[in-house]
Design a protein around this motif. Structure first.
Motif, PDB file in Angstrom:
ATOM      1  N   CYS A  55       0.785  -0.799   0.020  1.00 48.27           N
ATOM      2  CA  CYS A  55       1.045  -2.196  -0.340  1.00 48.27           C
ATOM      3  C   CYS A  55      -0.259  -2.981  -0.255  1.00 48.27           C
ATOM      4  O   CYS A  55      -0.527  -3.869  -1.054  1.00 48.27           O
ATOM      5  N   THR A  56      -1.091  -2.616   0.723  1.00 44.43           N
ATOM      6  CA  THR A  56      -2.398  -3.267   0.860  1.00 44.43           C
ATOM      7  C   THR A  56      -3.185  -3.117  -0.438  1.00 44.43           C
ATOM      8  O   THR A  56      -3.758  -4.083  -0.954  1.00 44.43           O
ATOM      9  N   ASP A 152       4.045 -11.131  -1.338  1.00 40.20           N
ATOM     10  CA  ASP A 152       4.007  -9.985  -0.444  1.00 40.20           C
ATOM     11  C   ASP A 152       5.461  -9.600  -0.164  1.00 40.20           C
ATOM     12  O   ASP A 152       6.117 -10.168   0.699  1.00 40.20           O
ATOM     13  N   GLN A 155       8.262  -5.817   2.570  1.00 40.74           N
ATOM     14  CA  GLN A 155       9.504  -5.496   3.292  1.00 40.74           C
ATOM     15  C   GLN A 155      10.735  -5.718   2.424  1.00 40.74           C
ATOM     16  O   GLN A 155      11.853  -5.597   2.908  1.00 40.74           O
ATOM     17  N   SER A 176       5.817  -2.136  -0.186  1.00 37.69           N
ATOM     18  CA  SER A 176       5.234  -1.095   0.681  1.00 37.69           C
ATOM     19  C   SER A 176       6.197   0.070   0.826  1.00 37.69           C
ATOM     20  O   SER A 176       7.401  -0.125   1.010  1.00 37.69           O
ATOM     21  N   LYS A 181       8.794   1.349   6.518  1.00 40.62           N
ATOM     22  CA  LYS A 181       9.577   0.527   5.597  1.00 40.62           C
ATOM     23  C   LYS A 181      10.885   1.242   5.208  1.00 40.62           C
ATOM     24  O   LYS A 181      11.084   2.408   5.521  1.00 40.62           O
TER      25      LYS A 181
END
Ligand SMILES: *Cc1c(COP(=O)(O)O)cnc(C)c1O
Length: 375
Positions: A55-56, A152, A155, A176, A181
């Motif tokens: 996800c980053t 973002d 989650q 993510s 997760k």
């Protein structure tokens, strides 16, 4: 010991990974990456989805696509994981933190407009615990001030706001698939792109700045370096591990929600008695039971409760030292307005064990231990 998290695993995954090995296709963009991408595009109705190494990295890609200049400002909550800020800091942008709402722990949409300056370019809402931010308000502010929105949604896989998938309402969204997760490939993520016209540029950045994705589709007869870029493709073996879960996503989601509801029902009397606070899900939001948290009175009580649970062989954790009080947050960013809730609420929050496969009896045992602490 009752673990806090157990990585999701669905048994068909082992066969799928073996298939990658047998077919000698273990690098990125193989058959399982395609299957995951198709599933995600159908499920979310995003304009385009690209599977990434995290996800980053999906957020890094989004920040590159925002074409930021040093000194540009990005508005985000301080109560979040470091990646939300880092991706923009890497572009030379300044994170401007605003306070959260205590009910959802999400950015307070009413405070965003006052933080806008002539340098603001992006709003980056974080959908904490898979419960959506107040997106209509945020999108309206973005439109009026000509700002981009990067969600973002790390989650938020399977969560919606007014029927829309999280990650699809802003210009870009990031999921993510880390092992903590709801759906996982060990390390991995996805970038969701609203405007399909941006997809080509995103593909190029994801493929080391080359047009190799077009080459594989037969749209060009050789591939070459066309732009800056990096490598954000996960191995197809990781995608195979994830795909096994996506195939049964409803089962995983339903099971998590039933654990979540069981916690809620079990702990309701404590909340009614004013001993703890329970999470709030606004009416517009359908959540995915990413986490179950409670709020203790203050940090002292929370520390004692963590100790009590540990004595009962239960792992409970807290998270997010507010970014504006961290060394890097102080160095790179600033807080706009007053920190009324960010620090105070983050110090009260405690996450209880939550994972696919958590047994109802285990939830009951955990709730009994929490009740014993307050008795
Ligand atoms: C997990 C998480 C991330 C980072 O995800 P990775 O896939 O580990 O890079 C970013 N933001 C939030 C809110 C998260 O919960």
């Amino acid at each position: 010991m009752i673990r806090f998290n157990v990585p999701p695993y669905v048994e068909t995954a082992a066969g799928y990974i073996q298939e990658c090995i047998r077919n000698e296709k273990i690098c990125g963009d193989g058959a399982y990456t395609a299957k995951c991408t198709k599933w995600l595009e159908e499920k979310t109705s995003a304009g385009k989805v690209l599977l990434t190494t995290s996800c980053t990295h999906a957020t890094d890609l989004a920040a590159l696509l925002c074409d930021l200049k040093p000194g540009d400002e990005v508005i985000l909550p301080s109560f979040t994981f470091v990646s939300t800020a880092n991706s923009f800091v890497l572009r030379g942008a300044v994170p401007v933190f605003v306070d959260i709402r205590p009910d959802t722990m999400n950015i307070d949409e009413k405070l965003i407009e006052a933080a806008i300056t002539e340098k603001t370019r992006v709003i980056a809402p974080v959908h904490y615990a898979g419960v959506s931010c107040e997106m209509d308000t945020i999108l309206d502010i973005a439109k009026r001030h000509n700002l981009l929105v990067v969600e973002d949604a790390a989650q938020g896989v399977m969560s919606t706001y007014k029927g829309k998938a999280l990650g699809t309402m802003g210009d870009f969204g990031a999921f993510s698939f880390h092992e903590t997760k709801n759906y996982s490939m060990g390390e991995g993520g996805a970038l969701l792109i609203k405007d399909p016209a941006m997809a080509e540029e995103a593909e190029i950045i994801r493929e080391k700045g080359t047009d190799r994705s077009k080459f594989y589709r037969g749209q060009v007869d050789k591939y070459t370096w066309v732009n800056y870029g990096s490598s954000y493709l996960p191995s197809d073996m990781n995608a195979a591990y994830l795909y096994a879960q996506l195939e049964v996503a409803d089962r995983i989601n339903d099971q998590r929600l039933s654990s979540w509801n069981r916690y809620y029902r079990n702990l309701q009397p404590l909340a009614d008695a004013g001993k703890i606070e329970l999470p709030h899900v606004p009416a517009e939001c359908v959540h995915n039971a990413h986490m179950f948290y409670i709020k203790a009175k203050d940090i002292t009580e929370r520390t004692a409760l963590i100790g009590h649970l540990k004595e009962n062989e239960i792992m409970a954790v807290f998270h997010y030292i507010p970014l504006h009080s961290s060394p890097a947050g102080k160095h790179f960013g600033r807080f706009h307005g007053e920190d009324v809730y960010t620090t105070k609420e983050s110090e009260r929050l405690l996450r209880l064990p939550m994972y696919y496969g958590l047994e109802p009896e285990t939830v009951d045992r955990i709730c009994d231990a929490v009740k014993a602490f307050y008795a």
